[in-house]
Write a protein that holds these residues in place. Structure first.
Motif, PDB file in Angstrom:
ATOM      1  N   THR A 183     -50.848  -0.576 -31.303  1.00 22.35           N
ATOM      2  CA  THR A 183     -49.622   0.032 -30.784  1.00 22.35           C
ATOM      3  C   THR A 183     -49.545  -0.211 -29.285  1.00 22.35           C
ATOM      4  O   THR A 183     -50.572  -0.252 -28.610  1.00 22.35           O
ATOM      5  CB  THR A 183     -49.562   1.541 -31.125  1.00 22.35           C
ATOM      6  OG1 THR A 183     -48.279   2.048 -30.772  1.00 22.35           O
ATOM      7  CG2 THR A 183     -50.619   2.346 -30.377  1.00 22.35           C
ATOM      8  N   GLN A 184     -48.332  -0.410 -28.772  1.00 21.90           N
ATOM      9  CA  GLN A 184     -48.146  -0.728 -27.364  1.00 21.90           C
ATOM     10  C   GLN A 184     -47.194   0.251 -26.678  1.00 21.90           C
ATOM     11  O   GLN A 184     -46.223   0.694 -27.287  1.00 21.90           O
ATOM     12  CB  GLN A 184     -47.552  -2.135 -27.178  1.00 21.90           C
ATOM     13  CG  GLN A 184     -48.490  -3.268 -27.479  1.00 21.90           C
ATOM     14  CD  GLN A 184     -48.662  -3.482 -28.981  1.00 21.90           C
ATOM     15  OE1 GLN A 184     -49.763  -3.417 -29.509  1.00 21.90           O
ATOM     16  NE2 GLN A 184     -47.563  -3.695 -29.661  1.00 21.90           N
ATOM     17  N   ILE A 185     -47.510   0.530 -25.409  1.00 19.83           N
ATOM     18  CA  ILE A 185     -46.595   1.305 -24.561  1.00 19.83           C
ATOM     19  C   ILE A 185     -46.402   0.520 -23.263  1.00 19.83           C
ATOM     20  O   ILE A 185     -47.376   0.037 -22.689  1.00 19.83           O
ATOM     21  CB  ILE A 185     -47.116   2.731 -24.285  1.00 19.83           C
ATOM     22  CG1 ILE A 185     -46.180   3.465 -23.320  1.00 19.83           C
ATOM     23  CG2 ILE A 185     -48.557   2.696 -23.733  1.00 19.83           C
ATOM     24  CD1 ILE A 185     -46.470   4.954 -23.190  1.00 19.83           C
ATOM     25  N   THR A 186     -45.144   0.351 -22.847  1.00 23.16           N
ATOM     26  CA  THR A 186     -44.850  -0.437 -21.649  1.00 23.16           C
ATOM     27  C   THR A 186     -43.685   0.179 -20.890  1.00 23.16           C
ATOM     28  O   THR A 186     -42.680   0.565 -21.497  1.00 23.16           O
ATOM     29  CB  THR A 186     -44.467  -1.887 -22.040  1.00 23.16           C
ATOM     30  OG1 THR A 186     -45.457  -2.418 -22.908  1.00 23.16           O
ATOM     31  CG2 THR A 186     -44.336  -2.767 -20.807  1.00 23.16           C
ATOM     32  N   PHE A 187     -43.824   0.306 -19.580  1.00 23.05           N
ATOM     33  CA  PHE A 187     -42.690   0.748 -18.760  1.00 23.05           C
ATOM     34  C   PHE A 187     -42.889   0.301 -17.318  1.00 23.05           C
ATOM     35  O   PHE A 187     -43.985  -0.097 -16.933  1.00 23.05           O
ATOM     36  CB  PHE A 187     -42.492   2.274 -18.838  1.00 23.05           C
ATOM     37  CG  PHE A 187     -43.620   3.081 -18.247  1.00 23.05           C
ATOM     38  CD1 PHE A 187     -44.753   3.365 -18.996  1.00 23.05           C
ATOM     39  CD2 PHE A 187     -43.539   3.554 -16.942  1.00 23.05           C
ATOM     40  CE1 PHE A 187     -45.797   4.106 -18.445  1.00 23.05           C
ATOM     41  CE2 PHE A 187     -44.572   4.309 -16.389  1.00 23.05           C
ATOM     42  CZ  PHE A 187     -45.707   4.586 -17.135  1.00 23.05           C
ATOM     43  N   LEU A 188     -41.801   0.347 -16.557  1.00 19.92           N
ATOM     44  CA  LEU A 188     -41.841  -0.014 -15.144  1.00 19.92           C
ATOM     45  C   LEU A 188     -42.012   1.275 -14.346  1.00 19.92           C
ATOM     46  O   LEU A 188     -41.096   2.084 -14.289  1.00 19.92           O
ATOM     47  CB  LEU A 188     -40.531  -0.711 -14.747  1.00 19.92           C
ATOM     48  CG  LEU A 188     -40.429  -1.232 -13.326  1.00 19.92           C
ATOM     49  CD1 LEU A 188     -41.297  -2.464 -13.134  1.00 19.92           C
ATOM     50  CD2 LEU A 188     -38.981  -1.562 -12.988  1.00 19.92           C
ATOM     51  N   PRO A 189     -43.180   1.505 -13.766  1.00 18.64           N
ATOM     52  CA  PRO A 189     -43.400   2.762 -13.038  1.00 18.64           C
ATOM     53  C   PRO A 189     -42.425   2.892 -11.869  1.00 18.64           C
ATOM     54  O   PRO A 189     -42.137   1.916 -11.176  1.00 18.64           O
ATOM     55  CB  PRO A 189     -44.837   2.633 -12.533  1.00 18.64           C
ATOM     56  CG  PRO A 189     -45.473   1.634 -13.421  1.00 18.64           C
ATOM     57  CD  PRO A 189     -44.388   0.672 -13.773  1.00 18.64           C
ATOM     58  N   ARG A 190     -41.919   4.102 -11.678  1.00 18.45           N
ATOM     59  CA  ARG A 190     -40.986   4.337 -10.588  1.00 18.45           C
ATOM     60  C   ARG A 190     -41.665   5.034  -9.412  1.00 18.45           C
ATOM     61  O   ARG A 190     -41.171   5.029  -8.310  1.00 18.45           O
ATOM     62  CB  ARG A 190     -39.821   5.207 -11.073  1.00 18.45           C
ATOM     63  CG  ARG A 190     -38.834   4.435 -11.936  1.00 18.45           C
ATOM     64  CD  ARG A 190     -37.637   5.304 -12.266  1.00 18.45           C
ATOM     65  NE  ARG A 190     -38.052   6.484 -13.019  1.00 18.45           N
ATOM     66  CZ  ARG A 190     -37.381   7.638 -13.025  1.00 18.45           C
ATOM     67  NH1 ARG A 190     -36.284   7.766 -12.309  1.00 18.45           N
ATOM     68  NH2 ARG A 190     -37.813   8.655 -13.744  1.00 18.45           N
ATOM     69  N   PHE A 191     -42.788   5.687  -9.689  1.00 19.91           N
ATOM     70  CA  PHE A 191     -43.442   6.480  -8.648  1.00 19.91           C
ATOM     71  C   PHE A 191     -44.760   5.872  -8.199  1.00 19.91           C
ATOM     72  O   PHE A 191     -45.543   5.391  -9.020  1.00 19.91           O
ATOM     73  CB  PHE A 191     -43.673   7.911  -9.150  1.00 19.91           C
ATOM     74  CG  PHE A 191     -42.426   8.580  -9.638  1.00 19.91           C
ATOM     75  CD1 PHE A 191     -41.323   8.706  -8.800  1.00 19.91           C
ATOM     76  CD2 PHE A 191     -42.342   9.062 -10.936  1.00 19.91           C
ATOM     77  CE1 PHE A 191     -40.159   9.309  -9.254  1.00 19.91           C
ATOM     78  CE2 PHE A 191     -41.175   9.664 -11.396  1.00 19.91           C
ATOM     79  CZ  PHE A 191     -40.083   9.794 -10.547  1.00 19.91           C
ATOM     80  N   GLU A 192     -44.978   5.916  -6.889  1.00 18.73           N
ATOM     81  CA  GLU A 192     -46.233   5.485  -6.285  1.00 18.73           C
ATOM     82  C   GLU A 192     -47.417   6.158  -6.988  1.00 18.73           C
ATOM     83  O   GLU A 192     -48.433   5.533  -7.269  1.00 18.73           O
ATOM     84  CB  GLU A 192     -46.226   5.937  -4.819  1.00 18.73           C
ATOM     85  CG  GLU A 192     -46.329   4.869  -3.722  1.00 18.73           C
ATOM     86  CD  GLU A 192     -46.638   3.444  -4.112  1.00 18.73           C
ATOM     87  OE1 GLU A 192     -47.835   3.133  -4.176  1.00 18.73           O
ATOM     88  OE2 GLU A 192     -45.708   2.639  -4.333  1.00 18.73           O
ATOM     89  N   GLU A 193     -47.246   7.450  -7.238  1.00 14.13           N
ATOM     90  CA  GLU A 193     -48.289   8.261  -7.873  1.00 14.13           C
ATOM     91  C   GLU A 193     -48.807   7.616  -9.160  1.00 14.13           C
ATOM     92  O   GLU A 193     -50.007   7.583  -9.415  1.00 14.13           O
ATOM     93  CB  GLU A 193     -47.717   9.648  -8.236  1.00 14.13           C
ATOM     94  CG  GLU A 193     -47.772  10.630  -7.099  1.00 14.13           C
ATOM     95  CD  GLU A 193     -49.199  10.896  -6.648  1.00 14.13           C
ATOM     96  OE1 GLU A 193     -49.935  11.466  -7.461  1.00 14.13           O
ATOM     97  OE2 GLU A 193     -49.568  10.500  -5.523  1.00 14.13           O
ATOM     98  N   THR A 194     -47.871   7.124  -9.976  1.00 12.63           N
ATOM     99  CA  THR A 194     -48.244   6.529 -11.259  1.00 12.63           C
ATOM    100  C   THR A 194     -49.165   5.342 -11.027  1.00 12.63           C
ATOM    101  O   THR A 194     -50.171   5.174 -11.718  1.00 12.63           O
ATOM    102  CB  THR A 194     -46.993   6.083 -12.037  1.00 12.63           C
ATOM    103  OG1 THR A 194     -46.099   7.194 -12.115  1.00 12.63           O
ATOM    104  CG2 THR A 194     -47.340   5.597 -13.426  1.00 12.63           C
TER     105      THR A 194
END
Ligand SMILES: Nc1ncnc2c1ncn2[C@@H]1O[C@H](COP(=O)(O)OP(=O)(O)O)[C@@H](O)[C@H]1O
Ligand SMILES: [Ca+2]
Length: 406
Positions: A183-194
């Motif tokens: 299973t895969q999870i993918t996203f473009l982080p928006r926060f520096e924290e991430t």
């Protein structure tokens, strides 16, 4: 419901143009050798303006079951299934373009789980089928894909199809893919924290369409829906399975049956005397996911596109329409899981694993990834009649590497 659906209306479809046979048409053939099936995607592109990106015009799609890994001991027979699918491309692509049309096969978790030797034997037979075809066979045309690419390429596909990769104002969406074995999870982080809180190997820079995307992505091998069934039954990675009976409170009490996966036969059944139903079942599936996945804080409040088995199980339980798809909240899967698990005799006929599958999906989303009950999931099979599969992203990447686009 209305404001839920509104949320997704901000995404405009890309500009799809009608057929123009005279224009610069070209093709790309991508095979998805998944753990449960093999699929061919034949894409048609039109280069209208040499200054611009080619436009995706259409797709021909066909699939066969089982997947290549089921032919672990008969690689030639496995390659034969690929050949039958490739014959479709002979009909679909005009003969004068055969030599210019690249054909590639990428295998995912099913082959990752086989021994190196068996996987290579299968790939070699497939390569021969390609070499004997009239198509363009690039270097590395047959391979096992790295798990992180599976997520990235699916993300590229969905965000391309929803028009998020062109122009300004990009509001990209994260993607969730639930396969048979991974299973895969993918996203473009928006926060520096991430970025700070994420392990380095979960972040990958990827260049596409003249932009660089630094994506959060991870593929969890052994956490696909079918692998999770085995893990729940305590049968995953068991060397000697012969004759052993695996029981679960997620299965109908009286059930006793056999199941073939990855070339192994498993015997499984319900808890004849013991407990059944959502509560004990959820505890079982929880053991499979709890503490095993990285939980990025950022995703709790955002929305995701979800496909493959998320889609299939939502269709099976009438949460969404097969053709239309739809928007769900995480808690909708939990509600259905309770309904099915606490009334197993009623759902028995559909699939004996329906309760386990729904309980697992619920646990994976909530306890695995850490999504909230009200996190929105956009369930989609096709956007503008194109399959939401990593294969389109892979084809763009292929054309880019062949210098057919940038
Ligand atoms: N192009 C596609 N169209 C529809 N469903 C797909 C497609 N590709 C994969 N799936 C779905 O993916 C799931 C199976 O995952 P699979 O790709 O076989 O396993 P894995 O990704 O773990 O190798 C099924 O739910 C199947 O319906
Ligand atoms: Ca897959």
């Amino acid at each position: 419901h209305s404001n839920r659906e509104m949320w997704f209306q901000n995404f405009l479809p890309p500009n799809m143009c009608p057929i123009n046979a005279k224009a610069n048409t070209f093709y790309g053939i991508m095979f998805d050798a998944g753990s449960t099936g093999t699929r061919i995607h034949i894409y048609t592109f039109v280069q209208k303006n040499p200054e611009k990106l080619p436009e995706l015009e259409g797709e021909i799609f066909e699939s066969v079951k089982p997947g290549l890994s089921a032919y672990a001991d008969q690689p030639e027979k496995g390659a034969e299934t690929v050949k039958r699918l490739l014959d479709m491309a002979i009909d679909a692509v005009p003969p004068h373009l055969w030599k210019k049309t690249p054909v590639v096969l990428k295998a995912t978790a099913g082959l990752r789980l086989l021994s190196e030797e068996k996987a290579q034997a299968l790939l070699l037979e497939v390569k021969e089928v390609f070499e004997e075809s009239p198509f363009l066979v690039p270097e590395d045309s047959v391979s096992i894909m790295d798990g992180s690419y599976e997520g990235i390429l699916a993300w590229i596909t969905v965000n391309f199809l929803t028009g998020q990769l062109s122009g300004q104002n990009q509001h990209t969406v994260g993607t969730l893919d639930l396969g048979g074995a991974s299973t895969q999870i993918t996203f473009l982080p928006r926060f520096e924290e991430t970025l700070k809180e994420t392990p380095g190997d979960f972040l990958t820079s990827f260049e596409m369409f003249n932009s660089t995307y630094k994506l959060y992505t991870h593929s969890y091998l052994g956490f696909g829906l079918k692998a999770a069934r085995l893990a729940t039954l305590g049968a995953l990675n068991m060397e000697a399975v012969d004759g052993q009976m695996f029981r679960s409170s997620c299965l109908p009490k009286q059930l006793e049956a056999e199941w073939h996966f990855g070339g192994v036969t498993y015997r499984y059944g319900g808890n004849k005397e013991g407990e059944t139903g959502f509560k004990p079942c959820y505890l079982e599936v929880l053991k499979v996911v709890k503490g095993k996945l990285h939980q990025p804080d950022e995703i709790r409040g955002s929305s995701f596109y979800a496909f493959s088995y998320y889609y299939d199980r939502a269709v099976d339980t009438n949460l969404i329409d097969y053709e239309q798809g739809g928007v769900l909240e995480v808690k909708d899967f939990e509600r259905k899981a309770k309904e099915v698990c606490d009334n197993m005799q009623r759902y028995n006929s559909a699939s004996p694993f329906l309760c386990m599958d729904l309980a697992y999906i619920t646990a994976l989303l909530k306890e695995g990834f850490g999504f909230r009950d009200n996190t929105l999931l956009q369930l989609t099979k096709k956007v503008n009649n194109i399959e939401t599969s990593w294969t389109l992203g892979a084809t763009f990447h292929l054309l880019q590497s062949l210098g057919m686009t940038y």
